[in-house]
Each structure stands twice: as structure tokens, then as C-alpha cells.
Design an enzyme around this catalytic site. Structure first.
Site, mmCIF file in Angstrom:
data_model
loop_
_atom_site.group_PDB
_atom_site.id
_atom_site.type_symbol
_atom_site.label_atom_id
_atom_site.label_comp_id
_atom_site.label_asym_id
_atom_site.label_seq_id
_atom_site.Cartn_x
_atom_site.Cartn_y
_atom_site.Cartn_z
ATOM 1 N N SER A 81 59.344 54.304 13.314
ATOM 2 C CA SER A 81 58.119 55.058 13.580
ATOM 3 C C SER A 81 56.920 54.213 13.985
ATOM 4 O O SER A 81 55.889 54.776 14.347
ATOM 5 C CB SER A 81 57.730 55.901 12.353
ATOM 6 N N LYS A 84 55.245 55.026 17.245
ATOM 7 C CA LYS A 84 54.174 56.000 17.440
ATOM 8 C C LYS A 84 52.842 55.341 17.780
ATOM 9 O O LYS A 84 51.932 56.017 18.278
ATOM 10 C CB LYS A 84 54.069 56.884 16.202
ATOM 11 N N SER A 141 53.443 60.938 10.105
ATOM 12 C CA SER A 141 54.503 60.364 10.940
ATOM 13 C C SER A 141 55.427 61.467 11.442
ATOM 14 O O SER A 141 56.651 61.338 11.438
ATOM 15 C CB SER A 141 55.307 59.307 10.166
#
Length: 472
Positions: A81, A84, A141
């Protein structure tokens, strides 16, 4: 011949002997007991090789971009993640180019809604402003929100990934290749600790007005408070953001920044074995970085080592259940929340002590579902390539903002009753093909399990319930 009573006594003695072995032999005894109770599962877990891969890391000086400390920083790694951060960069760059604004509503498509957790769980057709979406992306997230951003900015995940790769190339991220906006596992989706440090620096220097985006301690959606996954915020003195990541192939990743004495440092750790270990590792790395007086070469000059990223599944998830994998990102916050009044910031010191501190109490930043009040501009959503935002009108269905599982059809019957109804209808169909008048038909009694649900009075509460899923 052994009677049933004797067999029972023998079994109790056998279990007692095994339990004594567990107590005497410690972990080895526990392993033997597990193997005795669940031989198939134990054999399967034992068959998966467990290696110990040294996690890559890097610490860089923000002002100069030079390396303070590093190990295997250019080794290819699955970013999870922390991907991102690139999603944020591309979205903010689109705002800077005037393609959309922070108030532009983004449509949650069916593709977005079908993403695996972590997710907000908004129903297809829901709308969320880019501003709120970016906050949800950084704090929760949310994988579904990442796709909504990608489709809103570029029209599709594939077009957005192309923009991500163009940006990575322009920034000098040599080990990186992106195929999605959320970091869910894909063999072709790779990066490195060095590349993520370069990206973090580009965000802080290129978009300084949005620096607070990475330092949000919690969000408030309706009545639910959603805390950050970043274990440094509120614990490490001077910690001011960025992003965590976790998947089984990647392990526990973190891009973090902190400021002390007017100096800002960015650290990246990849592939740690738990959220708490990740936090401790980053805290120790920050301590050493702030204590260092010498700077090395620019991060951009580090030589690439090549090769394929390791799959950390055997080290990270072989002994974690599916539920534990989904909850792994939040294990850093197992401690109780401390009181906000009179609480002092943690002192610098051992990273493990920092990681073990109770979760701080945050002032939650409010977010909401839907367009901003009074907004009259275009809505962004999935669309063909080279189609500008606003060229397609998106209708928001009623109650779309109330994310919940697919509702049962109120006319539907359970399988058994449906078969009975079909069987009963056959002789009637032979007698006459004409439909019975409405007035003569008896209303079917609705099954209690398939009753049509009442519209949600508080959509935000439903959204809060949907967001209680595992994290990526």
C-alpha cells in the site's frame, strides 16, 4: 477387551502426558502438541520453507536527497500500500494541471466496490469528493477508493497505471513498475526502498501545501472514528506522516518522515515481519539519521542490483489465518488508547519502546460521502480513453451512499419454497394460459428472511460498519 470406560480413561492419561511434555519442552513441546492435534495442517505449514530475508531500508535527507544510511535500498520489492503515495502524486498533479479539483466528486464503480480489503465499502454509484478520497486513502488505506481515484482521474485503472509509470520514470524511480493504484499483489507491480524515498521527497517538495494529508491521525465518518495505521504518528517526536503497506508477499512496509531541529528526514523500511517491528525499525532508523553528521551520495545515484522481488509469504503469513492477515496492519494498535489531556509526547529512545507505547488520542478529521454542499461542477468516473471529465453524466442511485451487502429481492423465495411454488404453478398453467386478474390474486406472504430492508436513516453509520474490514 478394553471397555468404553477404560478407553476414555486411557485417552485422558494420554492427553495429560502430552500436556506435561508441552510444559516441560516449551515451544518444542507446543509444536509437537500442535502436530498431534492437527497433523495435516502442521505438515502443510512445515512444508513451506521459512527463510529470513534481511529487510531493505534507507534514510535520506529531505533537503539534499542524499543518503544517510541504507541497506539493499535498490533491491526490487513488492510495495503493497505504499503504492498509494504514487496514486496521491498522480492525482495531485492532475489537480495542478486543472483536469479536476479537490471538490470533484468521484464515482465508485462496480470494479472499485469489488476490491479486496482494506476498503471503505461504499456501494456502486456512490460519490466521494477527491479531497475526502485522498484522506480515506492515506488513513484507511482503502483499496476501493484507490480505484475510484484512478478511474476518476484517468478514466480507467489501466490508463492511470500508465500515468503512474510515466511519473515514476520522470522522477528517476528506476526499479518501479505499477499495474494498479492500490498495491494489491501482482508479480509485475514492484518498487524499491530507494524509489519510495525518492517519491516521498517529490511529494513533500512538489506539493508542500498538501503535507498534512500524510499526518492525519484519524478520520471521522458519521459516528465512526477510523485511526491511522502509521504507528509513528503521535508516538515518535517529530513524526509527520507518510504511508504504511502490508501484503503477504511484501511484508510490512513503511515510508515515514520526521522533523527535528529544522531538519526533515525520510526513512523507508520494507519487508518487516509485523506492524510493531516495522514501527520500531523505523524509529531506530530515524534516531540514527538525526544523530548522523555525515551525508552520503544522492539516493538517485545508488546502483540498481536487479533481480526479482522476494515473496515474503513464507515468513509473514504462513502462520497467520486469513482473518489475522486482514487484521495484521492494525496489530500495531493493540494497546489501549491513552488520554489526550495531560499526555506528553514520547521521548526519543529505543524503537521497541516507541512501538509499545499506547495509541495516542487524535483529533479526528471529518469526512463525508457525496458531493460537497453547493457543488455544481462535473462528476468524474470510469470513461473511455481521452474522454474529458464531465463528458459523461453519472446518475447517483437512491441510497447509494449507504454501503451494505447486496439486498435480497423482496420477491425472492428460499430455494425450497421456490420449488414448491413452481410445482404448484404447473397444473394451473395447463388449465389456462391467461394471467389471473390482479384483484383475484392473493398477496404472497413475505418470508421474514427476505423482507425488503428499510432505507438506512444514517448512511454514514452503514459506511462505518462497512469500513470495519481488514487492511492492506
Amino acid at each position: 477387551m478394553m471397555t468404553a470406560s477404560n478407553r476414555f480413561r486411557f485417552r485422558r492419561v494420554q492427553l495429560a502426558v502430552i500436556a506435561a511434555a508441552v510444559l516441560l519442552q516449551g515451544p518444542l513441546g507446543a509444536t509437537a502438541f500442535a502436530a498431534h492435534k492437527r497433523p495435516a495442517a502442521h505438515a502443510q505449514a512445515k512444508a513451506i520453507p521459512v527463510h529470513h530475508t534481511p529487510p531493505p531500508f534507507i534514510a535520506t535527507d529531505l533537503a539534499t536527497g542524499r543518503v544517510i544510511e541504507a541497506r539493499d535500498a535498490t533491491r526490487p520489492w513488492y510495495p503493497a500500500s505504499v503504492t498509494k503515495l504514487m496514486t496521491v502524486y498522480v492525482a495531485l498533479n492532475a489537480v495542478r494541471q486543472g483536469r479536476l479539483s479537490l471538490d470533484t466528486p468521484l464515482v465508485v464503480s462496480a470494479r472499485a466496490a469489488n476490491m479486496k480489503p482494506s476498503k471503505m465499502g461504499f456501494a456502486p454509484g456512490s460519490q466521494v469528493t477527491l479531497d475526502n478520497a485522498l484522506k480515506m486513502l492515506m488513513v484507511k488505506s482503502a483499496n476501493d477508493i484507490a480505484v475510484a481515484i484512478a478511474e476518476g482521474v484517468s478514466g480507467s485503472v489501466e490508463s492511470f497505471a500508465a500515468e503512474m509509470n510515466q511519473t515514476a520514470s520522470a522522477l528517476g524511480m528506476r526499479e518501479s513498475h505499477f499495474v494498479n493504484p492500490n498495491g494489491l499483489p501482482d508479480p509485475a507491480h514492484v518498487s524499491s526502498a530507494r524509489d519510495m524515498a525518492v517519491l516521498g521527497r517529490a511529494l513533500l517538495l512538489g506539493f508542500p501545501q498538501y503535507a498534512d494529508l500524510y499526518n492525519i491521525g484519524a478520520l471521522k465518518l458519521g459516528e465512526q472514528v477510523i485511526p491511522t495505521h502509521n504507528g509513528l504518528i503521535g508516538r515518535y517526536p517529530g513524526a509527520d506522516g507518510m504511508k504504511t503497506g502490508f501484503t503477504c508477499p511484501a511484508g510490512f512496509n513503511l515510508v515515514a518522515s520526521a522533523t527535528r531541529g529544522g531538519r526533515k528526514v525520510i526513512v523507508v523500511v520494507m519487508g518487516d515481519t509485523s506492524a510493531r517491528v516495522r514501527t520500531a525499525h523505523a524509529a531506530d532508523l530515524l534516531d540514527r539519521a538525526f544523530a548522523a553528521s555525515q551525508l552520503g551520495e544522492p539516493a538517485s545515484d545508488l546502483a540498481s542490483v536487479g533481480g526479482a522481488p522476494p515473496d515474503m509469504r513464507g515468513e509473514i503469513c504462513v502462520r497467520r489465518s486469513q482473518k489475522a492477515q486482514l487484521e495484521a496492519e492494525t496489530e500495531d494498535f493493540s494497546a489501549a488508547i491513552s488520554s489526550a489531556t495531560g499526555s506528553a509526547p514520547p521521548a526519543p529512545g529505543n524503537g521497541a519502546q516507541i512501538a509499545a507505547l499506547p495509541r495516542p488520542a487524535y483529533d479526528a478529521v471529518p469526512v463525508f460521502i457525496g458531493a460537497a454542499p453547493g457543488y455544481q461542477g462535473p462528476v468524474a468516473g470510469p470513461r473511455p480513453a481521452n474522454t474529458p471529465i464531465g463528458a459523461i453524466a453519472y446518475a447517483q442511485p437512491e441510497h447509494a451512499a449507504a454501503p451494505s451487502p447486496i439486498k435480497p429481492d423482496p420477491k425472492a423465495l428460499p430455494m425450497k419454497r421456490e420449488a414448491q411454488a413452481k410445482h404448484k404453478a404447473k397444473p394451473e398453467a395447463k388449465a389456462s394460459h391467461k394471467p389471473a386478474p390482479r384483484a383475484a390474486a392473493k398477496p404472497a406472504k413475505e418470508h421474514p428472511k427476505t423482507a425488503s430492508p428499510k432505507p438506512a436513516k444514517h448512511p454514514d453509520k452503514a459506511a462505518a460498519a462497512a469500513s470495519k474490514t481488514g487492511q492492506n
